[in-house]
Design a protein around this motif. Sequence first.
Motif, short mmCIF file in Angstrom:
data_model
loop_
_atom_site.label_atom_id
_atom_site.label_comp_id
_atom_site.label_asym_id
_atom_site.label_seq_id
_atom_site.Cartn_x
_atom_site.Cartn_y
_atom_site.Cartn_z
N LEU A 166 79.65 -62.23 -22.04
CA LEU A 166 80.69 -62.41 -23.06
C LEU A 166 81.12 -61.07 -23.68
O LEU A 166 82.14 -60.96 -24.34
CB LEU A 166 80.18 -63.31 -24.19
N GLY A 167 80.25 -60.08 -23.47
CA GLY A 167 80.53 -58.77 -24.09
C GLY A 167 80.18 -58.74 -25.55
O GLY A 167 80.71 -57.94 -26.33
N ASN B 19 70.03 -57.13 -20.36
CA ASN B 19 71.03 -56.20 -19.80
C ASN B 19 70.39 -55.33 -18.72
O ASN B 19 71.02 -55.05 -17.69
CB ASN B 19 71.60 -55.30 -20.90
N ASP C 108 65.68 -48.59 -18.14
CA ASP C 108 65.68 -49.28 -16.84
C ASP C 108 65.95 -48.26 -15.74
O ASP C 108 66.15 -47.08 -16.03
CB ASP C 108 66.75 -50.38 -16.82
N LEU D 256 75.55 -56.43 -27.07
CA LEU D 256 75.28 -55.16 -27.74
C LEU D 256 75.94 -55.10 -29.12
O LEU D 256 75.36 -54.55 -30.06
CB LEU D 256 75.74 -53.99 -26.87
N THR E 291 82.85 -56.17 -21.67
CA THR E 291 81.86 -56.47 -20.61
C THR E 291 82.39 -56.03 -19.25
O THR E 291 83.61 -55.98 -19.04
CB THR E 291 81.52 -57.99 -20.59
N THR E 292 81.47 -55.67 -18.39
CA THR E 292 81.88 -55.32 -17.02
C THR E 292 81.45 -56.44 -16.07
O THR E 292 81.62 -56.33 -14.86
CB THR E 292 81.22 -53.99 -16.59
N LYS E 293 80.81 -57.44 -16.71
CA LYS E 293 80.26 -58.52 -15.87
C LYS E 293 81.33 -59.55 -15.57
O LYS E 293 82.30 -59.68 -16.32
CB LYS E 293 79.07 -59.17 -16.58
P1 ADP Z 1 77.33 -58.48 -21.38
O1 ADP Z 1 75.92 -58.29 -21.10
O2 ADP Z 1 77.69 -59.90 -21.78
O3 ADP Z 1 78.31 -57.81 -20.56
P2 ADP Z 1 76.67 -56.60 -23.36
O4 ADP Z 1 77.31 -56.22 -24.73
O5 ADP Z 1 75.29 -56.92 -23.47
O6 ADP Z 1 77.55 -57.74 -22.82
O7 ADP Z 1 76.88 -55.40 -22.38
C1 ADP Z 1 78.12 -54.80 -22.31
C2 ADP Z 1 78.22 -53.98 -21.06
O8 ADP Z 1 77.39 -52.81 -21.14
C3 ADP Z 1 77.78 -54.61 -19.86
O9 ADP Z 1 78.80 -55.41 -19.32
C4 ADP Z 1 77.42 -53.41 -18.98
O10 ADP Z 1 78.57 -52.92 -18.32
C5 ADP Z 1 76.95 -52.42 -19.92
N1 ADP Z 1 75.50 -52.33 -19.95
C6 ADP Z 1 74.66 -52.92 -20.82
N2 ADP Z 1 73.38 -52.61 -20.59
C7 ADP Z 1 73.37 -51.83 -19.52
C8 ADP Z 1 72.34 -51.18 -18.77
N3 ADP Z 1 71.02 -51.33 -19.06
N4 ADP Z 1 72.73 -50.45 -17.68
C9 ADP Z 1 74.02 -50.32 -17.35
N5 ADP Z 1 75.05 -50.89 -18.02
C10 ADP Z 1 74.71 -51.64 -19.09
#
Ligand code: ADP
Length: 621
Positions: A578-579, A521, A551, A582, A570-572
């Motif tokens: 996949l969200g 992430n 980071d 975490l 997820t914001t990706k």
């Molecule tokens: P994904 O990585 O598949 O989106 P995650 O559950 O790992 O799913 O992350 C969820 C969301 O949390 C990410 O889409 C992002 O928006 C935010 N996020 C996670 N880690 C970070 C980070 N180190 N810095 C900023 N945003 C983060």
Amino acid sequence: MPSRQHLLRLVLLLGFAALIAATSLLAFRLSLALGLSELQVTGRHRLDLYASSLEREIDKYAYFSTTLGLERDVLQLLAAPRPERTAQVNQYLEQLNERAGTLSIYVLDRQGRVVASSNWRRPDSFLGEDLSFRPYFRQALETGSGRIFGIGTTRGEPGYYLASALGNGQGTLGVAVVKVGLQQLEKSWATVEAPTLVADENGVVILASVPDWKFTTLQPLDAATRSAFDRSQQYNRRALDPLGVVELETLDHGARLVRLPRLGPELVSVFPVTGKFLAQTQPLPGTPWNITVFSQQEQVRGVAVTRAALAGVGAAFLCILALMLNERRRHLKDRLAAREALQQAHDELERKVAERTADLSAANGQLQAEVAERTRAERTLRAAQDELVQAGKLAVIGQLATGIAHELNQPLAALRTLSGNARKFLARGDQATTDGNLARIAELVDRMGRLTGQLKSFARKSSGRPQSVPLRRAIDNALFLLEQRFRRAGIVACLNLPQEELHAWCDANRLEQVLVNLAGNALDAMEGQPAPALDISARRQGDRVLVQVRDRGPGLSDAVRPHLFEPFFTTKEAGSGLGLGLAISAGIVADFGGSLTGDNHAQGGAIFTLDLPAAPEPHNE
Ligand code: ADP
């Protein structure tokens, strides 16, 4: 308010008291009746005895007056009175009187004049007196004999006048009279045990064993009778007060219960003469008199009282016995009732226990079913979770796949070049360079083997059972898997770990998965950032181990933060996230009793903190 039981007890006691009193009274009455009937028998015997002895005594004197009729001198004197005859008869009568012990003996002519008398010498002699008014005289003339109690007119001496008509064949010449003193008659009663009296036809007591009773009357006299007495001078003007016998009750056979008044001393000789007596009366034969004997009741009453007391005591004893028996019966009843109540309580208790046991076993069964259900659900959940973890892991591998492929391609290409070169150098006979190439080939193969081994180990399904995990190795393994991405991003992870080896209490494979997620992430977030950098630090805090991944990306926006750990958030863009990363990571950490939090660092970028239990010492790794 007295209780019902007290009232009952009172009534019972009153009943017993009444019973005792009734028994005593009955015993008294019966005993008294029995005693009185015995007393009557004794009294009658006494009456007979006293009467007959008195009768004998009287008859003895009566004989004198009759025998005078046989005396020639007496008859001659009556027929033709002459002084010398008078003197002769006087002397005869005087002697006879002395011998017989009588009061006086005298002879009256037909007119009632005294022609000869035993007391001719005494100055108060009634020789020549007219005694025709005396009742005995008239009786003797009329019936041949006269018996009268009277008091002498001259000397006032009481006595019994026994008169007999004297006569020859031509008729009555006169009357001979013997006056007997009462002492003479009472002599026969010298030994009476019970007070006795003789009353004449007028109810005047003429003889009595109690001296004070004499010349009293059994009934009060009316005026006419009293004046008649005055005229005849029968009692010579004695007062003739009533004796005052009070009649209490009339019994069978003419017996009466009476109370005798106290006139003189209480005792005569040794016998009491006042109080309650049984009076029995009978006529005295040959006289118009009645003899009465008084038998003392006191003894009979005493016996009756004693018997009544005994009966009372007996009744009381019976009552007490009845009470005791009743008490015992009640006691037994109470005990029985208590036992019954106890049994009932016991039964009730047993029933309740059985009921509760049934309830309990039902509840237990239900609980067990629920537990089983929950266990099953948990197992299903666990399996689902495991599946999810696995899916997450595979997703990571998928993301890594490009990098890994590149990672493998590079050494493969190098292998190809090196092996080709090796052949050329071998043909040239350049053994040293060939050897160098082969050594390089072996190195590359090793590295490739390590990568595939690492991948294999990452992809395997772990048990998830916690054990002591060396933190440094887990971090190294995670970074190794991401090495290609780091290199491409031109980032070198900066590790900040303490000297001593830290051990977390968790599963190595899953911890690596979490770290790969966090680091992945971070790499995603720092893409296109001017100064990307990644810091991984770890420290021990009490019995916890804290791992932080920081980071230099844009950090967590307010829109993202509340949903950070939600699944499928997820914001990706589609295809790259996949969200679940975490969400799965937080689940894994929670499974080991730890927590995962995300925050913004004060100097920018995001910082994720992993809080895990420290492995217990010693570390057997
Ligand atoms: P994904 O990585 O598949 O989106 P995650 O559950 O790992 O799913 O992350 C969820 C969301 O949390 C990410 O889409 C992002 O928006 C935010 N996020 C996670 N880690 C970070 C980070 N180190 N810095 C900023 N945003 C983060």
